[in-house]
Write a protein that holds these residues in place. Structure first.
Motif, PDB file in Angstrom:
ATOM      1  N   ASP A  56       5.635   3.422  -3.337  1.00 11.46           N
ATOM      2  CA  ASP A  56       4.693   3.642  -2.235  1.00 11.46           C
ATOM      3  C   ASP A  56       5.419   3.186  -0.979  1.00 11.46           C
ATOM      4  OD1 ASP A  56       2.568   3.596  -0.392  1.00 11.46           O
ATOM      5  OD2 ASP A  56       1.125   3.114  -1.968  1.00 11.46           O
ATOM      6  N   ASP A  85       0.587   5.585   9.778  1.00 10.56           N
ATOM      7  CA  ASP A  85      -0.020   5.999   8.502  1.00 10.56           C
ATOM      8  C   ASP A  85       0.975   6.894   7.763  1.00 10.56           C
ATOM      9  OD1 ASP A  85      -3.212   6.533   7.329  1.00 10.56           O
ATOM     10  OD2 ASP A  85      -1.513   7.698   6.576  1.00 10.56           O
ATOM     11  N   GLY A 118      -3.489  -4.305  -1.798  1.00 12.86           N
ATOM     12  CA  GLY A 118      -4.570  -3.881  -2.700  1.00 12.86           C
ATOM     13  C   GLY A 118      -4.196  -2.672  -3.551  1.00 12.86           C
ATOM     14  N   VAL A 125      -4.835   6.264  -5.537  1.00  9.48           N
ATOM     15  CA  VAL A 125      -5.568   5.131  -4.950  1.00  9.48           C
ATOM     16  C   VAL A 125      -5.570   5.344  -3.446  1.00  9.48           C
ATOM     17  CG1 VAL A 125      -5.618   2.631  -4.588  1.00  9.48           C
ATOM     18  CG2 VAL A 125      -4.672   3.518  -6.700  1.00  9.48           C
ATOM     19  N   TYR A 126      -6.721   5.233  -2.812  1.00  5.88           N
ATOM     20  CA  TYR A 126      -6.693   5.188  -1.351  1.00  5.88           C
ATOM     21  C   TYR A 126      -7.456   3.958  -0.871  1.00  5.88           C
ATOM     22  CZ  TYR A 126     -11.508   6.913  -1.092  1.00  5.88           C
ATOM     23  OH  TYR A 126     -12.864   7.039  -1.220  1.00  5.88           O
ATOM     24  N   ARG A 127      -7.177   3.571   0.352  1.00  6.82           N
ATOM     25  CA  ARG A 127      -7.799   2.388   0.928  1.00  6.82           C
ATOM     26  C   ARG A 127      -9.061   2.768   1.655  1.00  6.82           C
ATOM     27  NH1 ARG A 127      -4.290  -1.483   4.635  1.00  6.82           N
ATOM     28  NH2 ARG A 127      -4.689   0.197   6.092  1.00  6.82           N
ATOM     29  N   ILE A 172       2.297   6.251  -5.980  1.00  7.41           N
ATOM     30  CA  ILE A 172       0.883   6.082  -5.632  1.00  7.41           C
ATOM     31  C   ILE A 172       0.553   7.184  -4.622  1.00  7.41           C
ATOM     32  CG2 ILE A 172      -0.829   4.597  -4.524  1.00  7.41           C
ATOM     33  CD1 ILE A 172       0.591   2.174  -5.619  1.00  7.41           C
ATOM     34  N   ARG A 183      -1.359   9.203  -1.721  1.00  7.00           N
ATOM     35  CA  ARG A 183      -0.492  10.352  -1.503  1.00  7.00           C
ATOM     36  C   ARG A 183       0.941   9.984  -1.155  1.00  7.00           C
ATOM     37  NH1 ARG A 183      -2.667  13.079   3.732  1.00  7.00           N
ATOM     38  NH2 ARG A 183      -2.987  10.899   4.255  1.00  7.00           N
ATOM     39  N   ALA A 184       1.099   8.926  -0.366  1.00  3.54           N
ATOM     40  CA  ALA A 184       2.377   8.747   0.323  1.00  3.54           C
ATOM     41  C   ALA A 184       3.561   8.517  -0.623  1.00  3.54           C
ATOM     42  CB  ALA A 184       2.277   7.620   1.335  1.00  3.54           C
ATOM     43  N   MET A 238       4.319   2.013   1.773  1.00  2.00           N
ATOM     44  CA  MET A 238       3.724   0.893   2.498  1.00  2.00           C
ATOM     45  C   MET A 238       3.084  -0.124   1.555  1.00  2.00           C
ATOM     46  SD  MET A 238       4.576   2.166   5.292  1.00  2.00           S
ATOM     47  CE  MET A 238       3.916   1.212   6.643  1.00  2.00           C
ATOM     48  N   LEU A 239       3.418  -1.393   1.752  1.00  2.00           N
ATOM     49  CA  LEU A 239       2.761  -2.495   1.039  1.00  2.00           C
ATOM     50  C   LEU A 239       2.091  -3.333   2.129  1.00  2.00           C
ATOM     51  CD1 LEU A 239       2.352  -4.080  -1.620  1.00  2.00           C
ATOM     52  CD2 LEU A 239       4.508  -5.243  -1.139  1.00  2.00           C
ATOM     53  N   ALA A 240       0.815  -3.063   2.369  1.00  2.31           N
ATOM     54  CA  ALA A 240       0.127  -3.680   3.514  1.00  2.31           C
ATOM     55  C   ALA A 240      -0.686  -4.894   3.052  1.00  2.31           C
ATOM     56  CB  ALA A 240      -0.724  -2.626   4.220  1.00  2.31           C
ATOM     57  N   THR A 241      -1.969  -4.693   2.699  1.00  4.67           N
ATOM     58  CA  THR A 241      -2.719  -5.824   2.118  1.00  4.67           C
ATOM     59  C   THR A 241      -2.266  -6.089   0.692  1.00  4.67           C
ATOM     60  OG1 THR A 241      -4.474  -4.447   1.159  1.00  4.67           O
ATOM     61  CG2 THR A 241      -4.786  -5.177   3.437  1.00  4.67           C
TER      62      THR A 241
HETATM   63  C1  PRP Z   1      -1.529   3.855   2.239  1.00  4.15           C
HETATM   64  C2  PRP Z   1      -0.184   3.599   1.604  1.00  4.15           C
HETATM   65  C3  PRP Z   1      -0.539   2.664   0.481  1.00  4.15           C
HETATM   66  C4  PRP Z   1      -1.671   1.865   1.071  1.00  4.15           C
HETATM   67  C5  PRP Z   1      -1.141   0.517   1.449  1.00  4.15           C
HETATM   68  O1  PRP Z   1      -2.268   4.777   1.540  1.00  4.15           O
HETATM   69  O2  PRP Z   1       0.464   4.755   1.168  1.00  4.15           O
HETATM   70  O3  PRP Z   1      -0.952   3.328  -0.701  1.00  4.15           O
HETATM   71  O4  PRP Z   1      -2.119   2.558   2.235  1.00  4.15           O
HETATM   72  O5  PRP Z   1      -2.164  -0.303   1.892  1.00  4.15           O
HETATM   73  P1  PRP Z   1      -2.638  -1.583   1.080  1.00  4.15           P
HETATM   74  O6  PRP Z   1      -1.393  -2.325   0.696  1.00  4.15           O
HETATM   75  O7  PRP Z   1      -3.460  -2.328   2.092  1.00  4.15           O
HETATM   76  O8  PRP Z   1      -3.433  -1.148  -0.105  1.00  4.15           O
HETATM   77  P2  PRP Z   1      -3.715   5.266   2.028  1.00  4.15           P
HETATM   78  O9  PRP Z   1      -4.774   4.341   1.559  1.00  4.15           O
HETATM   79  O10 PRP Z   1      -3.659   5.526   3.506  1.00  4.15           O
HETATM   80  O11 PRP Z   1      -3.954   6.589   1.210  1.00  4.15           O
HETATM   81  P3  PRP Z   1      -3.256   8.005   1.355  1.00  4.15           P
HETATM   82  O12 PRP Z   1      -1.806   7.842   0.956  1.00  4.15           O
HETATM   83  O13 PRP Z   1      -4.015   8.857   0.391  1.00  4.15           O
HETATM   84  O14 PRP Z   1      -3.382   8.460   2.782  1.00  4.15           O
END
Ligand code: PRP
Ligand code: URA
Length: 209
Positions: free
Chosen positions: A131, A200, A138, A102-104, A77, A79-80, A133-136
């Motif tokens: 990815d 981040d 979404g 996908v970005y948040r 996903i 960028r990260a 990070m698995l935060a919310t």
């Molecule tokens: C970060 C990360 C995930 C997302 C996780 O990306 O790499 O894709 O947040 O958050 P979530 O579980 O709440 O959806 P980000 O939206 O910062 O985009 P980027 O990698 O383009 O900076």
């Protein structure tokens, strides 16, 4: 209900501590994320099917095992997730790579989808969505949805750090997708960041902050 595999191997935990450290700069951060991705991939691929073949050693024929023809797709996903891709390709160099953008949205925390390019035979591949990070949850839920819309079925999700909220969201939306993660942290803060987390991930990988 999907399973959550917490991969707490000492090497992974050790490297994750440096990844979390605010003093770690982008060069070391990138190298460590790549290394941990390789170590996680070792566990994610543990159930790959094998078949027996006969190999001629310098001394005699030997019955040996090789991975049986199953094709793999790695899908970061953006960028990260890009930071983990090369780490997996070191172990599975023949994998095809798809990309999901996908970005948040920083206000709503909802995923905004902007790109999707997957291998045309995605339906026939074992797929690893990556990815850090698995935060919310979404972004991962949306990414898995993209893959399924295009016929992908056999999907695993691989992350460095998850929040309990993200795990619950993926399990609710996609109970067939197992989650592999190096650590499950305490909570999300009011901005949707994982605490203690690592900050981040995209900004730390690419030096954009
Ligand atoms: C970060 C990360 C995930 C997302 C996780 O990306 O790499 O894709 O947040 O958050 P979530 O579980 O709440 O959806 P980000 O939206 O910062 O985009 P980027 O990698 O383009 O900076
Ligand atoms: N995205 C990140 O990069 N870090 C978090 O903690 C949450 C979402």
């Amino acid at each position: 209900m999907s399973k959550v595999h917490i991969i707490d191997h000492p090497l992974i935990q050790h490297k994750l501590s440096f990844i979390r450290n605010v003093e770690t700069g982008p060069k070391d951060f990138r190298e460590l994320v790549e290394e941990v991705a390789t170590l996680l991939a070792y566990e994610v691929t543990r159930d790959m099917p094998l078949e027996e073949v006969t190999i001629q050693t310098p001394l005699a024929p030997a019955r040996c095992k090789v991975i049986s023809g199953k094709k793999v797709g790695v899908i970061p996903i953006l960028r990260a997730g890009l930071g983990m891709t090369s780490g997996i390709l070191k172990l599975i160099p023949t994998a095809k790579v798809g990309h999901i953008g996908v970005y948040r949205d920083p206000e709503t925390l909802k995923p905004v989808e902007y790109y999707c390019k997957l291998p045309p035979d995605v339906a026939e591949r074992d797929l690893i969505l990556i990815d850090p990070m698995l935060a919310t949850g979404g972004s991962a839920v949306a990414g898995i949805g993209f893959i399924k819309q295009r016929g992908g079925r056999n999907i695993k999700l691989m992350c460095l750090i998850a929040a309990p909220e993200g795990i619950a969201a993926v399990q609710a939306a996609h109970p067939d997708v197992d989650i592999y993660v190096a650590a499950v942290d305490e909570r999300l803060n009011s901005h949707g960041y994982i605490v203690p987390g690592l900050g981040d991930a995209g900004d730390r990988l690419f030096g954009t902050k």
